[in-house]
Design an enzyme around this catalytic site. Structure first.
Site, PDB file in Angstrom:
ATOM      1  CE  LYS A  15      -8.786  -0.488   3.607  1.00  0.00           C
ATOM      2  NZ  LYS A  15      -9.155   0.637   4.471  1.00  0.00           N
TER       3      LYS A  15
ATOM      4  CB  CYS B 113      -4.801   7.021   6.036  1.00  0.00           C
ATOM      5  SG  CYS B 113      -4.003   7.343   7.625  1.00  0.00           S
TER       6      CYS B 113
ATOM      7  CG  HIS C 247     -13.283   2.194   6.222  1.00  0.00           C
ATOM      8  ND1 HIS C 247     -12.245   2.296   7.105  1.00  0.00           N
ATOM      9  CD2 HIS C 247     -14.398   2.113   6.983  1.00  0.00           C
ATOM     10  CE1 HIS C 247     -12.705   2.281   8.348  1.00  0.00           C
ATOM     11  NE2 HIS C 247     -14.019   2.176   8.294  1.00  0.00           N
TER      12      HIS C 247
ATOM     13  CG  ASN D 238     -11.928  -1.982   5.648  1.00  0.00           C
ATOM     14  OD1 ASN D 238     -11.380  -0.890   5.782  1.00  0.00           O
ATOM     15  ND2 ASN D 238     -11.789  -2.933   6.549  1.00  0.00           N
TER      16      ASN D 238
ATOM     17  CD  GLN E 102      -2.875   1.433   2.199  1.00  0.00           C
ATOM     18  OE1 GLN E 102      -2.457   1.724   3.307  1.00  0.00           O
ATOM     19  NE2 GLN E 102      -4.170   1.277   1.924  1.00  0.00           N
TER      20      GLN E 102
ATOM     21  N   GLY F  50      -9.832  -5.660   9.577  1.00  0.00           N
ATOM     22  CA  GLY F  50      -8.640  -5.081  10.150  1.00  0.00           C
ATOM     23  C   GLY F  50      -8.446  -5.490  11.586  1.00  0.00           C
ATOM     24  NE  ARG F  51     -10.526  -1.035  14.318  1.00  0.00           N
ATOM     25  CZ  ARG F  51     -11.621  -0.420  14.701  1.00  0.00           C
ATOM     26  NH1 ARG F  51     -11.727  -0.009  15.955  1.00  0.00           N
ATOM     27  NH2 ARG F  51     -12.597  -0.192  13.854  1.00  0.00           N
TER      28      ARG F  51
END
Length: 362
Positions: free
Chosen positions: A145, A106, A177, A217, A76, A239-240
């Site tokens: 993304k 992000c 996301h 996501n 990425q 993810g988490r």
């Protein structure tokens, strides 16, 4: 591998259902990816976001080096300059990565100061230019993304505009996301939880773009939830949840295709699964233990510390008998001077002993 392989095939009938572990800064480093690959052969793994400028000017071996066993693994990139992104992508391809992914999601202060990441939701033409430049530079898939929007943007408009532009530029996939990012007023941590999820918008986006790979996501907490999403989209990204309960990855191969080979979901046969859907075979976990011990030994021999490896293993056995002792051993003993792979062996023995005791009681 080419961009038209089964990885992100434009032919829907040949497109695999992809499970991916999301890129996470400070978490999805090479040691975590090595662990994840011991748990699943079919999961697509991502690096942490790496800024294109760092690749062009920094220590490429340190930034980009990875173990071949991690494949399939995607790089990425963060950035907004098409020429620099293209050159960084070319270097990533030379290092052997299976995909180049552009970060347009992000929300951290760092990316805002550099005007990339989620900020680029406001600059879809810049994202498209970067995608086109990277596509011209490499033969492997180039993907994006993103978020569904930022701040006061209308997601129905912002997301569709971005996707249309990057699709025209040749992107092989878009991972969404399904939350807005609030660049003003929310911290990066709050941006992972507070903005509401809008899965329906991503589902509609897929129905409007049947020949473009769309992955989802955000907020997917279990493997069952992830599998349910496959009726709407082509891929799911956790993810988490996948990091903190990483044993869930052991069941991924039974539900998802291999993204490189296109191999169908695996048949685990008679191997026992836990109530949570995790693989429970002692032989399987002994193999994981041995691989992680060997990996840790190599890292220590190269000048590293055991904790660099074991910090990613703490969440392996959430809810299992012996898990508390497993965590205690890794958390306390791995930080001690001279700690070696024997700490990993001791931690796993806590799990094996607890399982044996449970079986005897039954």
């Amino acid at each position: 591998m080419t961009a038209n392989s089964c990885f992100y095939s434009p032919v829907a009938a040949h497109r695999p259902n992809v499970f991916a572990v999301a890129p996470m800064i400070d978490w999805t480093d090479r040691h975590y990816r090595f662990l994840a690959r011991q748990l699943s052969s079919h999961a697509l793994l991502y690096t942490e976001m790496i800024v294109s400028e760092a690749i062009l000017r920094g220590d490429r071996g340190r930034l980009l080096g990875f173990d071949a066993v991690e494949q399939p693994v995607a790089l990425q990139l963060g950035g907004n300059d098409p020429a620099k992104m293209a050159e960084a992508a070319r270097i990533g391809e030379q290092f052997g990565y299976a995909e180049i992914n552009m970060n347009v999601g992000c929300p951290s202060d760092r990316v805002q100061s550099g005007t990339f990441g989620a900020c680029l939701m406001r600059e879809p033409s810049v994202v498209a230019d970067c995608v086109a430049a990277m596509k011209a530079a490499v033969a492997i898939p180039v993907t994006v993304k993103c978020r569904i929007g930022v701040d006061d943007q209308a997601p129905e408009v912002a997301l569709r505009d971005l996707v249309a532009r990057v699709a025209d530029a040749g992107t092989d996939a878009v991972w969404v996301h399904a939350r807005k990012a609030w660049l003003q007023g929310l911290s990066p941590k709050e941006n992972r939880d507070i903005p509401p999820l809008d899965y329906d918008l991503v589902h509609r986006l897929k129905s409007e773009n049947p020949h473009l790979f769309i992955g989802i996501n955000g907020g997917l907490g279990t493997l069952n939830h992830a599998v349910e999403e496959l009726s709407h989209v082509d891929g799911v990204m956790l993810g988490r949840a996948a990091y903190h309960d990483s044993a869930m990855l052991t069941a991924v191969d039974g539900y998802f295709s291999h993204p490189l080979s296109g191999a169908a979901p695996a048949d685990f046969g008679d191997e026992a699964l836990t109530a949570g859907g995790h693989r429970a075979s002692p032989d399987f976990w002994a193999g994981v233990r041995d691989a992680m011990m060997a990996h840790a030994a190599g890292h220590i021999a190269a000048g590293g510390r055991l904790i660099h490896v074991t910090r990613h293993m703490v969440g392996l056995f959430q809810g299992w008998p012996g898990a508390r002792r497993f965590r205690q051993i890794l958390s306390a003993d791995a930080t001690r001077a001279g700690a070696g792979p024997e700490v990993i062996a001791a931690a796993f023995e806590a799990i094996f002993s607890a399982a044996g005791a449970q079986q005897a009681a039954e």
